[in-house]
Motif scaffolding. Sequence first.
Motif, short mmCIF file in Angstrom:
data_model
loop_
_atom_site.label_atom_id
_atom_site.label_comp_id
_atom_site.label_asym_id
_atom_site.label_seq_id
_atom_site.Cartn_x
_atom_site.Cartn_y
_atom_site.Cartn_z
N ILE A 46 0.88 -1.17 0.00
CA ILE A 46 0.00 0.00 0.00
C ILE A 46 0.92 1.22 0.00
O ILE A 46 1.51 1.57 1.02
CB ILE A 46 -0.91 0.02 1.25
CG1 ILE A 46 -1.74 -1.28 1.32
CG2 ILE A 46 -1.81 1.25 1.24
CD1 ILE A 46 -2.59 -1.41 2.58
N LEU A 52 -1.22 -1.12 -4.50
CA LEU A 52 -2.30 -0.15 -4.26
C LEU A 52 -1.65 1.20 -3.98
O LEU A 52 -0.79 1.29 -3.10
CB LEU A 52 -3.13 -0.63 -3.07
CG LEU A 52 -4.18 0.30 -2.48
CD1 LEU A 52 -5.18 0.77 -3.53
CD2 LEU A 52 -4.94 -0.40 -1.34
N LEU A 90 -2.23 5.00 -2.68
CA LEU A 90 -3.17 5.90 -2.01
C LEU A 90 -2.74 7.34 -2.26
O LEU A 90 -1.60 7.71 -1.95
CB LEU A 90 -3.22 5.63 -0.51
CG LEU A 90 -3.60 4.22 -0.08
CD1 LEU A 90 -3.73 4.16 1.45
CD2 LEU A 90 -4.91 3.77 -0.73
N ASN A 136 -2.80 10.26 -0.77
CA ASN A 136 -3.11 10.76 0.57
C ASN A 136 -3.10 12.29 0.60
O ASN A 136 -2.55 12.92 -0.30
CB ASN A 136 -2.11 10.18 1.59
CG ASN A 136 -2.58 10.41 3.01
OD1 ASN A 136 -3.76 10.27 3.32
ND2 ASN A 136 -1.65 10.77 3.90
N VAL A 141 -6.74 4.70 -4.67
CA VAL A 141 -7.82 5.29 -3.88
C VAL A 141 -7.35 6.66 -3.38
O VAL A 141 -6.20 6.83 -2.97
CB VAL A 141 -8.19 4.42 -2.64
CG1 VAL A 141 -9.34 5.04 -1.88
CG2 VAL A 141 -8.54 2.99 -3.05
N VAL A 194 -7.41 9.33 -0.49
CA VAL A 194 -7.73 9.29 0.93
C VAL A 194 -7.35 10.57 1.66
O VAL A 194 -6.51 11.34 1.20
CB VAL A 194 -7.04 8.09 1.66
CG1 VAL A 194 -7.61 6.77 1.23
CG2 VAL A 194 -5.55 8.10 1.47
N SER A 217 -6.27 10.73 5.31
CA SER A 217 -6.02 9.89 6.50
C SER A 217 -6.29 10.65 7.79
O SER A 217 -6.63 10.05 8.80
CB SER A 217 -4.58 9.40 6.52
OG SER A 217 -4.34 8.58 5.42
N VAL A 262 -10.66 1.88 0.70
CA VAL A 262 -9.36 1.17 0.79
C VAL A 262 -9.61 -0.30 1.10
O VAL A 262 -9.03 -1.19 0.47
CB VAL A 262 -8.44 1.82 1.85
CG1 VAL A 262 -7.16 0.99 2.03
CG2 VAL A 262 -8.09 3.25 1.47
N GLN A 263 -10.50 -0.56 2.06
CA GLN A 263 -10.85 -1.94 2.41
C GLN A 263 -11.26 -2.73 1.17
O GLN A 263 -10.74 -3.81 0.90
CB GLN A 263 -12.08 -1.95 3.34
CG GLN A 263 -11.77 -1.84 4.80
CD GLN A 263 -11.16 -3.10 5.39
OE1 GLN A 263 -10.85 -4.05 4.68
NE2 GLN A 263 -10.97 -3.10 6.70
N ILE A 280 -8.40 -3.28 -1.35
CA ILE A 280 -7.42 -4.30 -0.95
C ILE A 280 -7.88 -5.67 -1.45
O ILE A 280 -7.10 -6.43 -2.02
CB ILE A 280 -7.23 -4.32 0.59
CG1 ILE A 280 -6.46 -3.07 1.04
CG2 ILE A 280 -6.48 -5.58 1.03
CD1 ILE A 280 -6.27 -2.96 2.55
N PHE A 283 -6.64 3.80 9.76
CA PHE A 283 -7.17 2.63 9.08
C PHE A 283 -7.33 1.46 10.05
O PHE A 283 -8.35 0.77 10.05
CB PHE A 283 -6.24 2.25 7.93
CG PHE A 283 -6.80 1.20 7.03
CD1 PHE A 283 -7.99 1.41 6.35
CD2 PHE A 283 -6.12 0.01 6.82
CE1 PHE A 283 -8.51 0.45 5.50
CE2 PHE A 283 -6.64 -0.96 5.97
CZ PHE A 283 -7.84 -0.74 5.31
#
Length: 283
Positions: free
Chosen positions: A28, A54, A56, A58, A83, A85, A87, A96-97, A100, A140
């Motif tokens: 990730i 993956l 992110l 952020n 994705v 995000v 955070s 994100v879930q 994954i 997360f």
Amino acid sequence: MNVQWYPGHMTRAKRQMQEDLKLIDLIIELVDARVPLSSRNPDIDRLGQNKARLILLNKADLADERQNEAWKEYFTKKGFHVVKVDSRNGGGMKAVQAMIQEACREKIERDRRRGIKNRPVRAMVAGIPNVGKSTFINTFAGKACAKTGNKPGVTRGKQWIRLNKNVELLDTPGILWPKFEDQKVGERLACIGSIKDDLLNMEELSLLLIEYLKSRYPGVLAKRYGVSEENSPLAVLEETAKARGCLKRGEELDYEKAAGVIFDDFRSGKIGRITLEWAEKEK
Ligand code: G4P
């Protein structure tokens, strides 16, 4: 965490990454949505061969939403799962879930064909300093979970955070080093505050930021400081110093202080949601 990188740091970080990569299925990778390329170390593509990936984006809350979408498309086209995000505020965690699972579908299928049941996907968070790795892990995984692994001396082995029955996350993120070969990368990382301010001439850097904002985000400086954007960047800095009462002793204008005001406002999103690298330019 402002870290300067030396060859020793890089070798150590790389060795650690290589060790940890042996343990995981999925990387990730966090990038800063305001500078998605400068905040990446492309070596991760080689290090992470054969792993599900993956990315992110952020700090998406601080970046221009149109560019967030454009970068999402950019990385998706390159074969990454992506994705956006935030955070700090928990934005995007559900996505994100789901992603994954999506990113690891092949591995899950493979396990099933081999008769391996219920082996959770193991993931690692990675990225350059300050992109938000710890914040992401805490948000997360939930604060309580992430903490156990941070206690020094609790265990010498690897700590895994069990997110659910399908996913386990390595509690220590992989640290990548920024790639400074291109001067622009250093400048952009300095703008977002990932390089110690005292290593750079902030006044000069602020002129670059002003120039960029004038051309890509016209109106934002005028709105925030009441300056005339048709003037040169130096004149804009001067006007900002006046508007914000940045003075040295003896009533002399303090340009450095004015630059500091602009950087503080930019970094905290007060100037607006700004992206310093546009995806359209990189295709
Ligand atoms: P790292 O582990 O990758 O080095 O980064 P870390 O989590 O320490 O985050 C670095 C800074 O970025 C922190 O701010 C953190 O709050 C902020 N941050 C992380 N994710 C996001 C996000 O999605 N959006 C925004 N706006 N900020 C984010 P700080 O100023 O160093 O600390 P603090 O004032 O938040 O305590």
